[in-house]
Design a protein around this motif. Structure first.
Motif, PDB file in Angstrom:
ATOM      1  N   ALA A  42     -19.924  12.059  40.556  1.00 31.28           N
ATOM      2  CA  ALA A  42     -19.226  11.063  41.374  1.00 31.28           C
ATOM      3  C   ALA A  42     -19.798  11.273  42.769  1.00 31.28           C
ATOM      4  CB  ALA A  42     -17.721  11.286  41.377  1.00 31.28           C
ATOM      5  N   ARG A 170     -21.394   6.610  39.761  1.00 31.29           N
ATOM      6  CA  ARG A 170     -20.771   7.427  38.717  1.00 31.29           C
ATOM      7  C   ARG A 170     -21.729   7.552  37.550  1.00 31.29           C
ATOM      8  NH1 ARG A 170     -14.685   7.068  37.907  1.00 31.29           N
ATOM      9  NH2 ARG A 170     -15.152   9.255  37.696  1.00 31.29           N
ATOM     10  N   VAL A 217     -13.704  11.195  41.944  1.00 38.23           N
ATOM     11  CA  VAL A 217     -14.034  10.201  42.992  1.00 38.23           C
ATOM     12  C   VAL A 217     -13.443  10.669  44.336  1.00 38.23           C
ATOM     13  CG1 VAL A 217     -13.664   7.828  43.751  1.00 38.23           C
ATOM     14  CG2 VAL A 217     -14.157   8.313  41.347  1.00 38.23           C
TER      15      VAL A 217
END
Ligand code: ATP
Length: 321
Positions: A42, A170, A217
């Motif tokens: 991420a 991602r 994230v």
């Protein structure tokens, strides 16, 4: 002189030049090694105003050639291992009829400013540039969006090098979502005398125990970017590969410390390193950091640059040149 099978060949440009930018990872969250041999990521990429230019010219035989000029040109491979070469070959294979019935080759020229093996995606940027140039040469759609599937075949950072700006990546870093970024950032980059191999840094990352679940994230960072809050951005920068890069190159620690001591808002290793990145508040801050770290023997050179920058862009040039 190109032999014309197709009358429309006359309308095709002979050379297309594309400008591509370097990147810095504002956050690089790395998960544990997956069975496919990759680490889930991420990451938040920011494109930086340090540019390579990639020119692709059609040849009338089937050969591909590659030349390089600019900084550290001697460290860049000029054979089929160069990612720009692979990009041109990919377009030629996938779009044989559009590329040219005679199976034309190409001359590729790269004018380099992006540090080589510096964790700033130089090779990936060149691949993105060559891909766009080759697509434009054979009149295929060449927007960053349309080239994404081909870009992902060339490398995980190539899709971002096409789009530029700021984006969350991602998967392997190739599943992109744009991030709103208010304001611009001033950076100082300190390159090293010797590059670091990205696979070697990942191996050391695993040996050091990795960061299971690291592919989270970075919401604080994304929110700070969206608000345009520079101090909060600085406080949220992170790089899970930094410890591994410093383990391989302990002298990088001093570079980061010196930059912080003279007022960098944050100092971190850029991607897999060994380039060190310093976020600064203003031009005076950039000068101070640059002057202090460039005195260190392990620093090759310093560069100041703004971000975010655009992604791959066709440069205007005469058709048929
Ligand atoms: P990343 O940040 O994507 O991990 P990097 O910036 O650390 O990459 P690159 O500049 O892409 O590293 O170079 C890594 C290696 O890739 C070089 O040592 C070189 O042998 C090879 N390479 C292949 N194509 C290129 C290119 N066009 N420019 C520079 N290096 C290239």
């Amino acid at each position: 002189m190109v032999m014309m099978d197709d009358p429309f060949d006359l309308l095709r440009p002979m050379t297309v030049t594309v400008r591509v930018s370097a990147k810095v990872n504002l956050a690089l969250g790395v998960g544990g090694l997956a069975p496919d041999g990759f680490h889930p990521l991420a990451t938040v990429f920011e494109a930086i105003c340090i540019y390579d230019e990639v020119a692709v010219t059609r040849r009338d035989d089937s050969r591909i050639t590659l030349t390089v000029s600019g900084e550290d040109a001697d460290q860049v491979p000029t054979d089929e291992t160069n990612l720009a070469w692979r990009a041109v070959e990919l377009v030629r294979e996938e779009f044989a009829s559009e590329w040219g019935k005679r199976g034309h080759g190409a001359d590729i020229h790269i004018d380099k400013s992006i540090p080589v093996a510096g964790g700033m995606a130089g090779g990936s940027a060149d691949a993105a540039g060559a891909l766009m140039a080759a697509a434009a040469l054979c009149r295929l759609p060449y927007s960053p969006e349309e080239l994404q599937p081909l870009a992902a075949q060339l490398g995980s950072d190539v899709p971002f090098c096409l789009t530029g700006g700021v984006a969350l990546g991602r998967g392997r870093g190739d599943r992109l979502a744009p991030v709103i970024c208010r304001g611009r950032h001033r950076w100082v980059f300190a390159t090293s005398n010797q590059g670091l191999s990205t696979p070697a840094v990942y191996r050391r990352f695993d040996e050091l125990g990795g960061t299971p679940g690291g592919e989270t994230v970075p919401n604080d960072l994304i929110s700070a970017l969206t608000r345009g809050d520079l101090d909060a951005v600085a406080a949220s920068l992170s790089n899970d590969l930094q410890a591994a890069a410093i383990d391989l190159r302990p002298e990088l620690e001093e570079v980061l410390t010196v930059g912080r001591e003279v007022g960098a808002l944050t100092a971190l290793v850029s991607g897999s390193g060994p380039t060190c990145a310093f976020l600064v508040r203003d031009t005076a801050g950039a000068k101070k950091v640059s002057a202090a770290v460039s005195n260190l023997p392990q620093v090759h050179r310093t560069r100041t640059a703004r971000g975010p920058a655009a992604g791959a862009q066709l440069l205007p040039g005469p058709v048929g040149s």
